[in-house]
Design a protein around this motif. Structure first.
Motif, mmCIF file in Angstrom:
data_model
loop_
_atom_site.group_PDB
_atom_site.id
_atom_site.type_symbol
_atom_site.label_atom_id
_atom_site.label_comp_id
_atom_site.label_asym_id
_atom_site.label_seq_id
_atom_site.Cartn_x
_atom_site.Cartn_y
_atom_site.Cartn_z
ATOM 1 N N MET A 44 0.861 -1.172 0.000
ATOM 2 C CA MET A 44 0.000 0.000 0.000
ATOM 3 C C MET A 44 0.902 1.228 0.000
ATOM 4 S SD MET A 44 -3.003 -1.327 -0.143
ATOM 5 C CE MET A 44 -4.056 0.114 0.115
ATOM 6 N N HIS A 45 0.382 2.329 -0.527
ATOM 7 C CA HIS A 45 1.234 3.494 -0.764
ATOM 8 C C HIS A 45 1.078 4.625 0.245
ATOM 9 C CE1 HIS A 45 0.999 2.102 -5.213
ATOM 10 N NE2 HIS A 45 2.037 1.552 -4.622
ATOM 11 N N VAL A 46 -0.148 4.929 0.642
ATOM 12 C CA VAL A 46 -0.396 6.154 1.410
ATOM 13 C C VAL A 46 -1.420 5.903 2.513
ATOM 14 C CG1 VAL A 46 -1.034 8.607 1.295
ATOM 15 C CG2 VAL A 46 0.000 7.506 -0.703
ATOM 16 N N LEU A 47 -1.130 6.431 3.696
ATOM 17 C CA LEU A 47 -2.097 6.481 4.796
ATOM 18 C C LEU A 47 -2.248 7.943 5.182
ATOM 19 C CD1 LEU A 47 -3.774 5.278 7.207
ATOM 20 C CD2 LEU A 47 -1.614 5.279 8.502
ATOM 21 N N CYS A 48 -3.404 8.508 4.931
ATOM 22 C CA CYS A 48 -3.629 9.912 5.259
ATOM 23 C C CYS A 48 -4.349 10.063 6.591
ATOM 24 C CB CYS A 48 -4.424 10.608 4.155
ATOM 25 S SG CYS A 48 -3.429 10.988 2.697
ATOM 26 N N HIS A 49 -4.295 11.291 7.086
ATOM 27 C CA HIS A 49 -4.921 11.652 8.347
ATOM 28 C C HIS A 49 -4.288 10.882 9.512
ATOM 29 C CE1 HIS A 49 -7.811 13.954 10.514
ATOM 30 N NE2 HIS A 49 -8.410 12.899 11.032
ATOM 31 N N THR A 50 -2.981 11.012 9.605
ATOM 32 C CA THR A 50 -2.231 10.405 10.693
ATOM 33 C C THR A 50 -1.136 11.369 11.121
ATOM 34 O OG1 THR A 50 -1.084 8.391 11.421
ATOM 35 C CG2 THR A 50 -0.615 9.156 9.177
ATOM 36 N N ARG A 51 -0.338 10.960 12.102
ATOM 37 C CA ARG A 51 0.754 11.791 12.620
ATOM 38 C C ARG A 51 1.918 10.874 12.977
ATOM 39 N NH1 ARG A 51 -1.887 14.446 17.770
ATOM 40 N NH2 ARG A 51 -0.128 15.886 17.753
ATOM 41 N N PRO A 52 3.163 11.381 12.873
ATOM 42 C CA PRO A 52 4.304 10.545 13.268
ATOM 43 C C PRO A 52 4.180 9.999 14.688
ATOM 44 C CG PRO A 52 5.079 12.460 12.059
ATOM 45 C CD PRO A 52 3.600 12.659 12.275
ATOM 46 N N VAL A 53 3.643 10.794 15.607
ATOM 47 C CA VAL A 53 3.533 10.372 17.004
ATOM 48 C C VAL A 53 2.537 9.231 17.182
ATOM 49 C CG1 VAL A 53 1.713 12.001 17.680
ATOM 50 C CG2 VAL A 53 3.407 11.272 19.376
ATOM 51 N N TRP A 54 1.674 9.008 16.214
ATOM 52 C CA TRP A 54 0.688 7.927 16.302
ATOM 53 C C TRP A 54 1.250 6.582 15.837
ATOM 54 C CZ3 TRP A 54 -4.182 10.644 13.784
ATOM 55 C CH2 TRP A 54 -4.655 11.633 14.669
ATOM 56 N N LEU A 55 2.393 6.585 15.160
ATOM 57 C CA LEU A 55 2.950 5.360 14.602
ATOM 58 C C LEU A 55 4.189 4.924 15.380
ATOM 59 C CD1 LEU A 55 2.585 6.009 10.757
ATOM 60 C CD2 LEU A 55 0.931 5.028 12.351
ATOM 61 N N LYS A 56 4.486 3.628 15.300
ATOM 62 C CA LYS A 56 5.617 3.079 16.058
ATOM 63 C C LYS A 56 6.955 3.364 15.385
ATOM 64 C CE LYS A 56 2.993 -0.733 18.140
ATOM 65 N NZ LYS A 56 2.836 -2.208 18.236
ATOM 66 N N GLU A 57 6.974 3.331 14.039
ATOM 67 C CA GLU A 57 8.235 3.513 13.304
ATOM 68 C C GLU A 57 8.057 4.568 12.209
ATOM 69 O OE1 GLU A 57 10.499 -0.697 13.572
ATOM 70 O OE2 GLU A 57 8.755 -0.710 12.241
ATOM 71 N N PRO A 58 7.770 5.804 12.592
ATOM 72 C CA PRO A 58 7.508 6.842 11.582
ATOM 73 C C PRO A 58 8.701 7.137 10.679
ATOM 74 C CG PRO A 58 7.783 7.815 13.764
ATOM 75 C CD PRO A 58 7.698 6.336 13.968
ATOM 76 N N ASP A 59 9.921 6.872 11.154
ATOM 77 C CA ASP A 59 11.116 7.171 10.361
ATOM 78 C C ASP A 59 11.281 6.229 9.174
ATOM 79 O OD1 ASP A 59 11.662 9.186 12.128
ATOM 80 O OD2 ASP A 59 13.171 8.068 13.265
ATOM 81 N N LYS A 60 10.529 5.149 9.159
ATOM 82 C CA LYS A 60 10.617 4.215 8.040
ATOM 83 C C LYS A 60 9.670 4.590 6.897
ATOM 84 C CE LYS A 60 12.308 0.235 10.635
ATOM 85 N NZ LYS A 60 12.145 -1.213 10.940
ATOM 86 N N LEU A 61 8.982 5.725 7.073
ATOM 87 C CA LEU A 61 8.049 6.200 6.062
ATOM 88 C C LEU A 61 8.406 7.614 5.649
ATOM 89 C CD1 LEU A 61 4.810 4.932 7.843
ATOM 90 C CD2 LEU A 61 5.946 3.835 5.901
ATOM 91 N N GLN A 62 7.818 8.068 4.548
ATOM 92 C CA GLN A 62 7.924 9.465 4.131
ATOM 93 C C GLN A 62 6.685 10.203 4.638
ATOM 94 O OE1 GLN A 62 9.699 9.737 -0.129
ATOM 95 N NE2 GLN A 62 8.284 8.000 -0.184
ATOM 96 N N TRP A 63 6.801 11.523 4.768
ATOM 97 C CA TRP A 63 5.688 12.289 5.334
ATOM 98 C C TRP A 63 5.359 13.503 4.481
ATOM 99 C CZ3 TRP A 63 2.696 10.681 9.271
ATOM 100 C CH2 TRP A 63 3.157 9.564 9.985
ATOM 101 N N SER A 64 4.070 13.645 4.193
ATOM 102 C CA SER A 64 3.590 14.806 3.442
ATOM 103 C C SER A 64 3.554 16.029 4.335
ATOM 104 C CB SER A 64 2.179 14.534 2.913
ATOM 105 O OG SER A 64 1.228 14.618 3.982
ATOM 106 N N SER A 65 3.219 17.143 3.745
ATOM 107 C CA SER A 65 2.912 18.344 4.520
ATOM 108 C C SER A 65 1.521 18.184 5.137
ATOM 109 C CB SER A 65 2.968 19.578 3.622
ATOM 110 O OG SER A 65 4.280 19.767 3.132
ATOM 111 N N GLY A 66 1.004 19.250 5.731
ATOM 112 C CA GLY A 66 -0.273 19.171 6.434
ATOM 113 C C GLY A 66 -1.414 18.678 5.564
#
Length: 236
Positions: free
Chosen positions: A75-97
């Motif tokens: 899967m490519h994209v999960l929207c409406h989330t935050r780095p603090v909500w995930l366990k390994e946010p550094d393993k993903l890329q992050w959009s702007s707001g």
């Protein structure tokens, strides 16, 4: 808009967290197979995909698996989330707001008026399984509040109405939508306060076929043309 199983190679695959409720996702579930009828996320993500020249494909995934499918690239994209909500946010890329919202803390009728977190007294708070609430971590760790997890916010609201919990925490988008559909709920959820204001983002697999820059540009274009707000206003 399509669901997993589409043969089109030009797909942008969006994760729909299985616990998400209306108005973010308005779905019909039959035999555990979700069929999204619409909702803020489905409509916004479909518009983003069109802007980028892709077909939007959706799959509902249990919350505990969303990072796995993004990291693998299935899967490519999960929207409406935050780095603090995930366990390994550094393993993903992050959009702007993506969306601005808030978490509301609601107290049962007859309790002290909520003005700040200092007004809290010991009790159970309805939460969603797998969700992280940074604004309440101090109260959870001290034992002042005890989590009582449910599958989703719809169940949380029902348990609160049945006096099974002393508080529940709800995303403002969800509660506002419930009050729009059922104004009589105001009498039961009037003792509420903003626990945390925040802006969500989109978590993107490092194997996503579009770059973060392209994704952000698509969102910016939709906002500039007024299409973004036109979608949001239909749920308010």
């Amino acid at each position: 808009m399509a669901f997993i199983g589409s043969a089109n190679a030009a797909e942008l695959r969006f994760v729909l967290d299985h616990s998400i409720s209306a108005p973010l996702v308005i779905a019909e579930r039959q035999a555990d197979q979700p069929g999204a009828k619409g909702g803020i996320l489905v409509d916004l993500e479909s518009a983003i995909a069109r802007e980028l020249g892709y077909d939007a494909v959706f799959q509902s995934i249990p919350r505990k698996r969303v990072e796995e499918v993004l990291q693998s690239g299935s899967m490519h994209v999960l929207c409406h989330t935050r780095p603090v909500w995930l366990k390994e946010p550094d393993k993903l890329q992050w959009s702007s707001g993506f969306l601005s919202t808030a978490n509301l803390l609601v107290r049962n009728k007859g309790g002290q008026k909520l003005r700040s977190l200092q007004d809290l007294t010991r009790g159970k708070v309805g939460t969603v399984l797998g969700y992280v609430y940074p604004e309440l971590q101090t109260q959870f760790q001290s034992g002042l509040l005890a989590r009582d997890d449910a599958e989703n916010e719809v169940t949380n609201l029902a348990r609160f109405m049945a006096n099974r919990v002393d508080y529940f925490i709800s995303e403002q988008l969800f509660l506002d939508y419930q009050l729009l559909k059922k104004p009589e709920l105001n009498a039961f959820v009037s003792n509420r306060m903003v626990a945390d204001k925040f802006e969500t983002r989109c978590a993107m697999s490092k194997l996503t076929p579009v770059s973060v820059t392209q994704f952000d540009a698509a969102v910016a274009n939709l906002k500039k043309r007024g299409e973004w707000d036109a979608i949001l206003v239909t749920y308010r």
